[in-house]
Scaffold this active site. Structure first.
Site, PDB file in Angstrom:
ATOM      1  N   HIS A 151      30.030 -21.481  22.750  1.00 31.99           N
ATOM      2  CA  HIS A 151      29.643 -21.596  21.346  1.00 31.99           C
ATOM      3  C   HIS A 151      28.126 -21.610  21.231  1.00 31.99           C
ATOM      4  O   HIS A 151      27.434 -22.140  22.086  1.00 31.99           O
ATOM      5  CB  HIS A 151      30.251 -22.846  20.702  1.00 31.99           C
ATOM      6  CG  HIS A 151      30.032 -24.102  21.479  1.00 31.99           C
ATOM      7  ND1 HIS A 151      30.775 -24.415  22.597  1.00 31.99           N
ATOM      8  CD2 HIS A 151      29.151 -25.124  21.329  1.00 31.99           C
ATOM      9  CE1 HIS A 151      30.366 -25.576  23.088  1.00 31.99           C
ATOM     10  NE2 HIS A 151      29.368 -26.020  22.345  1.00 31.99           N
ATOM     11  N   ASP A 182      30.013 -27.773  12.476  1.00 30.35           N
ATOM     12  CA  ASP A 182      30.209 -28.792  13.509  1.00 30.35           C
ATOM     13  C   ASP A 182      30.734 -30.070  12.853  1.00 30.35           C
ATOM     14  O   ASP A 182      30.270 -30.473  11.783  1.00 30.35           O
ATOM     15  CB  ASP A 182      28.891 -29.069  14.237  1.00 30.35           C
ATOM     16  CG  ASP A 182      29.098 -29.790  15.563  1.00 30.35           C
ATOM     17  OD1 ASP A 182      28.821 -29.183  16.605  1.00 30.35           O
ATOM     18  OD2 ASP A 182      29.546 -30.964  15.542  1.00 30.35           O
ATOM     19  N   ILE A 183      31.684 -30.705  13.505  1.00 28.29           N
ATOM     20  CA  ILE A 183      32.305 -31.909  12.947  1.00 28.29           C
ATOM     21  C   ILE A 183      31.337 -33.098  12.957  1.00 28.29           C
ATOM     22  O   ILE A 183      31.484 -34.020  12.153  1.00 28.29           O
ATOM     23  CB  ILE A 183      33.614 -32.224  13.711  1.00 28.29           C
ATOM     24  CG1 ILE A 183      34.570 -33.035  12.859  1.00 28.29           C
ATOM     25  CG2 ILE A 183      33.358 -32.886  15.052  1.00 28.29           C
ATOM     26  CD1 ILE A 183      36.001 -33.070  13.394  1.00 28.29           C
ATOM     27  N   HIS A 211      25.273 -22.971  18.801  1.00 24.06           N
ATOM     28  CA  HIS A 211      24.954 -23.853  17.683  1.00 24.06           C
ATOM     29  C   HIS A 211      23.829 -23.239  16.851  1.00 24.06           C
ATOM     30  O   HIS A 211      22.861 -22.705  17.411  1.00 24.06           O
ATOM     31  CB  HIS A 211      24.409 -25.198  18.179  1.00 24.06           C
ATOM     32  CG  HIS A 211      25.346 -26.035  18.976  1.00 24.06           C
ATOM     33  ND1 HIS A 211      26.084 -27.049  18.418  1.00 24.06           N
ATOM     34  CD2 HIS A 211      25.650 -26.037  20.295  1.00 24.06           C
ATOM     35  CE1 HIS A 211      26.790 -27.654  19.370  1.00 24.06           C
ATOM     36  NE2 HIS A 211      26.550 -27.062  20.518  1.00 24.06           N
ATOM     37  N   ASN A 225      24.517 -24.781  24.983  1.00 20.20           N
ATOM     38  CA  ASN A 225      24.622 -25.673  26.137  1.00 20.20           C
ATOM     39  C   ASN A 225      25.559 -25.033  27.152  1.00 20.20           C
ATOM     40  O   ASN A 225      26.659 -24.595  26.791  1.00 20.20           O
ATOM     41  CB  ASN A 225      25.156 -27.040  25.707  1.00 20.20           C
ATOM     42  CG  ASN A 225      24.194 -27.755  24.777  1.00 20.20           C
ATOM     43  OD1 ASN A 225      22.980 -27.691  24.958  1.00 20.20           O
ATOM     44  ND2 ASN A 225      24.716 -28.420  23.766  1.00 20.20           N
ATOM     45  N   GLN A 260      26.949 -29.351  28.059  1.00 19.54           N
ATOM     46  CA  GLN A 260      28.112 -28.776  27.368  1.00 19.54           C
ATOM     47  C   GLN A 260      29.281 -29.759  27.404  1.00 19.54           C
ATOM     48  O   GLN A 260      29.592 -30.323  28.463  1.00 19.54           O
ATOM     49  CB  GLN A 260      28.515 -27.453  28.036  1.00 19.54           C
ATOM     50  CG  GLN A 260      29.604 -26.713  27.289  1.00 19.54           C
ATOM     51  CD  GLN A 260      29.906 -25.339  27.886  1.00 19.54           C
ATOM     52  OE1 GLN A 260      29.328 -24.948  28.902  1.00 19.54           O
ATOM     53  NE2 GLN A 260      30.820 -24.613  27.256  1.00 19.54           N
TER      54      GLN A 260
HETATM   55  P1  5GP Z   1      28.458 -28.885  23.149  1.00 21.22           P
HETATM   56  O1  5GP Z   1      27.917 -30.230  23.524  1.00 21.22           O
HETATM   57  O2  5GP Z   1      29.642 -28.510  23.999  1.00 21.22           O
HETATM   58  O3  5GP Z   1      27.413 -27.807  23.098  1.00 21.22           O
HETATM   59  O4  5GP Z   1      28.919 -29.023  21.658  1.00 21.22           O
HETATM   60  C1  5GP Z   1      30.239 -29.223  21.262  1.00 21.22           C
HETATM   61  C2  5GP Z   1      30.186 -29.473  19.771  1.00 21.22           C
HETATM   62  O5  5GP Z   1      31.485 -29.351  19.263  1.00 21.22           O
HETATM   63  C3  5GP Z   1      29.668 -30.855  19.377  1.00 21.22           C
HETATM   64  O6  5GP Z   1      28.510 -30.692  18.563  1.00 21.22           O
HETATM   65  C4  5GP Z   1      30.842 -31.480  18.619  1.00 21.22           C
HETATM   66  O7  5GP Z   1      30.421 -32.229  17.504  1.00 21.22           O
HETATM   67  C5  5GP Z   1      31.646 -30.262  18.212  1.00 21.22           C
HETATM   68  N1  5GP Z   1      33.066 -30.506  18.098  1.00 21.22           N
HETATM   69  C6  5GP Z   1      33.868 -31.103  19.011  1.00 21.22           C
HETATM   70  N2  5GP Z   1      35.150 -31.125  18.585  1.00 21.22           N
HETATM   71  C7  5GP Z   1      35.156 -30.510  17.372  1.00 21.22           C
HETATM   72  C8  5GP Z   1      36.198 -30.217  16.424  1.00 21.22           C
HETATM   73  O8  5GP Z   1      37.376 -30.517  16.601  1.00 21.22           O
HETATM   74  N3  5GP Z   1      35.815 -29.575  15.295  1.00 21.22           N
HETATM   75  C9  5GP Z   1      34.524 -29.198  15.062  1.00 21.22           C
HETATM   76  N4  5GP Z   1      34.266 -28.568  13.903  1.00 21.22           N
HETATM   77  N5  5GP Z   1      33.524 -29.456  15.924  1.00 21.22           N
HETATM   78  C10 5GP Z   1      33.832 -30.099  17.061  1.00 21.22           C
END
Ligand code: 5GP
Ligand code: ZN
Length: 111
Positions: A99, A30-31, A101, A86, A93
């Site tokens: 995805h 994760d970034i 985590h 999420n 989400q």
């Molecule tokens: P969500 O909130 O949708 O479950 O999580 C999305 C996740 O994607 C977040 O933890 C965010 O930091 C990660 N993320 C968003 N854009 C990028 C990206 O371009 N590269 C990577 N490696 N992670 C990303």
């Protein structure tokens, strides 16, 4: 899904720190990690969320869940880890490509 950021990562159009890849699954860090270890497992084929999955996704979902503990162990999470999926806006989400985590290494209850 040309506007999907994770599809762009799968296509190699956006870089990522890759942990694992096969024909169906990509795993990358994760970034914005919320713990010392924080990576995500995604199906390569676009599906927006767990709520959009059907029987055709059964094998890839199983593959992802079986890979999670193996990769967590390899990343040093030998004492356990947290898994988060999420789903939808109400589920927090932000990226609408399914995805899982995997989070850990930040003590007994990371997040
Ligand atoms: P969500 O909130 O949708 O479950 O999580 C999305 C996740 O994607 C977040 O933890 C965010 O930091 C990660 N993320 C968003 N854009 C990028 C990206 O371009 N590269 C990577 N490696 N992670 C990303
Ligand atoms: Zn996508």
């Amino acid at each position: 899904m040309s506007d999907c950021i994770f599809c762009k990562i799968v296509a190699g159009e956006i870089p990522c720190r890759k942990l694992y890849e096969d024909e169906d699954v990509l795993v990358f860090h994760d970034i914005h990690p919320v713990a010392p270890v924080h990576f995500m497992l995604i199906p390569k084929a676009h599906v927006a969320s767990l709520a959009e999955c059907d029987q055709s996704h059964r094998d890839v979902l199983g593959k992802i869940l079986l890979l999670a503990p193996k990769l967590a162990w390899e990343q040093g999470l030998t004492d356990g880890f947290r898994t988060v999926i999420n789903t939808g806006r109400g589920g927090g989400q932000e990226v609408f490509h399914l995805h899982v985590h995997v989070i850990g290494g930040g003590g007994p209850r990371p997040l």
